[in-house]
Write an enzyme that holds these catalytic residues in place. Sequence first.
Site, short mmCIF file in Angstrom:
data_model
loop_
_atom_site.label_atom_id
_atom_site.label_comp_id
_atom_site.label_asym_id
_atom_site.label_seq_id
_atom_site.Cartn_x
_atom_site.Cartn_y
_atom_site.Cartn_z
CB CYS A 79 -0.98 -0.04 1.17
SG CYS A 79 -2.35 1.15 0.99
CG HIS A 185 -4.11 -3.38 2.48
ND1 HIS A 185 -3.16 -3.04 3.43
CD2 HIS A 185 -4.67 -2.22 2.09
CE1 HIS A 185 -3.16 -1.73 3.60
NE2 HIS A 185 -4.07 -1.21 2.79
CD GLU A 187 -2.41 -6.27 4.91
OE1 GLU A 187 -2.64 -5.09 5.22
OE2 GLU A 187 -1.76 -6.59 3.88
#
Length: 203
Positions: A79, A185, A187
């Site tokens: 990011c 992202h 994650e």
Amino acid sequence: MIAIIDYGVGNLFSLKSSFESIGADVCVTDSEDKIRSADKIILPGVGAFSDAIDKLSSTGLDRVLVDEAKKGKPVMGICLGMQMLFEKSYEYGEYNGLGLLRGEVVPMENSIPDDLKIPQIGWNALHFVRKDCPLFKYINDGDYVYFVHSYYADKCDESLAATTEYGKELTAAVAYENVYGCQFHPEKSGKVGLNILRAFNEL
């Protein structure tokens, strides 16, 4: 070991948990020694570019990161962390980045149709520019990942690995030699995101 740089900005422990879930040896650290001894480095980041680059510089870890990247160690920015890898950003002014990748970070405003919301928030498809990018080892063109951003990397053809369509093709992932970046992202991107982290862990 993967070192996730802790400089006061970023979704650190979600990232750590994601790496742990795929069996990676990972730590969150602000220790120069640990970062230098790590096999790979993650630069996370959320918020404003100027604040993040100032915080990273104030710790001296910007120099450590650049040194290790230039030695050939795999580095991945996520990011805002990806945006910081470039030469400069035009977010609320003009600021120098780390310069590990050629290109600049520019606003989505006036670049995409007015009827699209900024920031771009949500799931969007990846379109591979470089199918041989190591990060894509376990995923497919068209897989969806989770974005939250108002700025994007431009003039980065040298490292462009994938785009996403949001009124225009925006930079989604980059890769040049040992330096990688995801605007999205991993994650927060479910199984697809974990498979990207898995591929990075195997570099």
